[in-house]
Design an enzyme around this catalytic site. Structure first.
Site, PDB file in Angstrom:
ATOM      1  CG  ASN A 182       6.159  60.978  65.245  1.00 19.99           C
ATOM      2  OD1 ASN A 182       6.962  61.532  64.534  1.00 19.99           O
ATOM      3  ND2 ASN A 182       6.458  60.648  66.482  1.00 19.99           N
ATOM      4  CG  ASP A 183       4.120  62.108  69.100  1.00 23.81           C
ATOM      5  OD1 ASP A 183       3.934  61.134  68.365  1.00 23.81           O
ATOM      6  OD2 ASP A 183       4.791  62.049  70.140  1.00 23.81           O
TER       7      ASP A 183
HETATM    8  C1  FRU Z   1       5.306  59.187  70.625  1.00 25.97           C
HETATM    9  C2  FRU Z   1       6.789  59.452  70.674  1.00 25.97           C
HETATM   10  C3  FRU Z   1       7.143  60.384  71.807  1.00 25.97           C
HETATM   11  C4  FRU Z   1       8.417  60.999  71.351  1.00 25.97           C
HETATM   12  C5  FRU Z   1       8.189  61.124  69.862  1.00 25.97           C
HETATM   13  C6  FRU Z   1       9.407  60.956  69.020  1.00 25.97           C
HETATM   14  O1  FRU Z   1       4.877  58.782  69.361  1.00 25.97           O
HETATM   15  O2  FRU Z   1       7.507  58.236  70.768  1.00 25.97           O
HETATM   16  O3  FRU Z   1       7.219  59.741  73.062  1.00 25.97           O
HETATM   17  O4  FRU Z   1       8.664  62.232  71.945  1.00 25.97           O
HETATM   18  O5  FRU Z   1       7.243  60.129  69.520  1.00 25.97           O
HETATM   19  O6  FRU Z   1       9.114  61.190  67.681  1.00 25.97           O
END
Ligand code: FRU
Length: 497
Positions: A47-48
């Site tokens: 993810n991010d």
């Molecule tokens: C955004 C999020 C962030 C967090 C991360 C956890 O997609 O929810 O706020 O730090 O992903 O994976």
């Protein structure tokens, strides 16, 4: 299929065997949706984007990673190194969930340089015995020998008074010789906002300055991944709010990401600003982060995916990728996003055709492919509506439709192949500010990124068509459109480690 119990989601990498990981990897490699020039996980869920930085002559790009399956489990940071933000070398796991503060996930954060040393600030996610969330912000330092050392206890041990444990994703920046961390937060009344901390030195104390005062006082229940920067003399605040209801063609995805532009007063923390504008008008774009590149350009990379959504690759043991890097500028008071110029180095074989399209859907040229960059110049348009069908076959097509009178641009994935679920409508649309004259489209095996009119709008989406859906077709509703189409093949550059 695996049932993702809590134990399974929080299983550590070191509790698996090399064999098990190899088997997972082999299964993932069989997927027909593997990308060729986007960052994607070799197993599990990405993810991010995290820790983006140009440091000592190289780019570093990390991302959130749960290695063991396509679910949001125990998060690590996985890192890549690059000379150009296009070709990447695997660096492996950068941050492990190995302290009591980040035992339930090394969550999102950023990288920054201070007096020649590389630091990271990230959120430590901890769950107590009752599974209550405890969030702190930790600093990690890259020592001279290249080892990453976590500085304990956390730089910011808990949320400020008046805010809940939804307190995460610090982005550190420097301004007037001071260090600041902007952090996503939730007020006690369950509305979202961004707060600011200040420090003289990364290893000194971080003090709470307050909340960024915007006019968006009741705008969703949580703001994730805030980013602040100055650009072309303006202050820009980027964030990903959750809990915004759809409004006409806006806010159609489960969660949003967008920006406000204006002036931020660092004394009072008041920000005067224009309206919140979505960064992307496609289906799959969230939690972007920016960095400054070697030529001092502001560059943004996003997660090409969304939380709380199932993707067709989940059952193959992997999910998601990052977007290509986009260069940001402010023109006429609005953010423009152009593909980073280094992406040109991906271009291989080039084919160009001048032609016209009319109301018969036809393949203008024998263009075929699953990975390419397509540049379309609209030389003259007498048509009421134009449709481009990409990744098309007899029964599949990803349709970009432009209506001349209203300047409406629509991306329809009704016939794109398999879809993420739940399906919240199969089309996304936006009204362009100026008539459509230029499109630059990046197609990879399972994604499409559409840049309109030199960065005026971007529509980013995952698509899951069959391999045979590889044609490009054009048609109009009525009237003709004169086009120049240039297709550059892209050969895969990012192979699995
Ligand atoms: C955004 C999020 C962030 C967090 C991360 C956890 O997609 O929810 O706020 O730090 O992903 O994976």
């Amino acid at each position: 299929m695996t049932e993702w119990t809590r134990d399974k989601r929080y299983r550590k990498l070191e509790d698996t065997t090399a064999e098990e990981l190899e088997t997972l990897k082999e299964t993932v490699q069989l997927s027909r949706y593997r990308q060729t020039y986007h960052i994607q996980p070799s197993t599990g869920l990405l993810n991010d984007p995290n820790g983006l930085i140009y440091f000592n002559g190289a780019y570093y790009v990390a991302h959130q990673w749960f290695p063991l399956g396509a679910v949001h489990g125990l998060k690590y940071w996985y890192q890549y190194k690059s000379k150009d933000l296009v070709h990447y070398e695997h660096q492996g796991v950068l941050l492990n969930p190995d302290t009591s503060y980040d035992s339930h996930g090394v969550y999102s954060g950023s990288a920054f340089e201070y007096e020649g040393t590389l630091y990271y600030m990230y959120t430590g996610n901890h769950r107590d015995a009752e599974w209550g969330r405890e969030s702190s912000q930790l600093i990690a330092k890259v020592n001279d020998d290249g080892q990453v050392e976590k500085l304990l206890p956390p730089a910011i041990p808990h949320p400020p008074a008046g805010y809940t444990q939804h307190f995460r994703d610090p982005k550190v920046f420097e301004r007037d010789g001071k260090l600041y961390a902007i952090i996503g937060a939730q007020r006690a009344n369950e509305t979202g906002c961004a707060v600011l901390y200040e420090a003289e030195h990364p290893e000194g104390s971080w003090t709470f300055k307050g909340e960024i005062q915007t006019s968006l006082t009741d705008f969703g229940y949580m703001w994730e991944c805030p980013d602040y920067f100055q650009l072309n003399g303006k202050d820009v605040l980027v964030f990903s709010p959750q809990g915004i209801a759809p409004e006409a063609e806006r806010y159609q995805n489960i969660y949003q990401s967008g920006y406000i532009i204006g002036e931020l007063n660092f004394e009072t923390l008041e920000m005067t600003h224009g309206e919140f504008i979505e960064l992307d008008n496609g289906f799959d774009f969230y939690a972007p982060q920016t960095l400054i590149d070697e030529a001092q350009r502001r560059v943004m990379i996003g997660w090409m995916g969304l939380p709380d959504t199932e993707y067709p690759t989940d059952c193959e043991g992997w999910a998601h990728c990052l977007t290509v890097p986009r260069t940001l500028t402010i023109e006429d008071g609005k953010l423009k996003q152009k593909p980073h110029m280094n992406l040109r180095s991906l271009r291989s074989n080039r084919e160009t055709a001048l032609g016209y399209a009319n109301k018969f859907l036809k393949q203008l040229h024998p263009y075929e492919g699953e990975q390419y960059e397509l540049v379309i110049d609209i030389l003259d348009n007498e048509a009421s509506a134009i449709e481009f069908h990409l990744r098309a076959s007899k029964d599949e097509a990803t349709v970009i439709r432009y209506e001349t009178d209203t300047q409406l641009l629509k991306l329809d994935r009704f016939d794109s192949g398999r879809l993420p679920t739940p399906v919240e409508g199969t089309a996304r649309q936006t009204y362009l500010d100026t008539p459509l004259r230029h499109l630059r489209i990046f197609v990879d095996t399972s994604s499409i990124e559409i840049f309109c009119n030199e960065g005026e709008r971007v529509l980013t989406s995952r698509i899951f068509p069959k391999k045979t859906a590889n044609k490009i077709k054009v048609a109009t509703d009525s009237g003709q459109v004169y086009l120049k189409m240039t297709k550059y093949d892209i050969e895969g550059v990012k192979q699995d480690a």
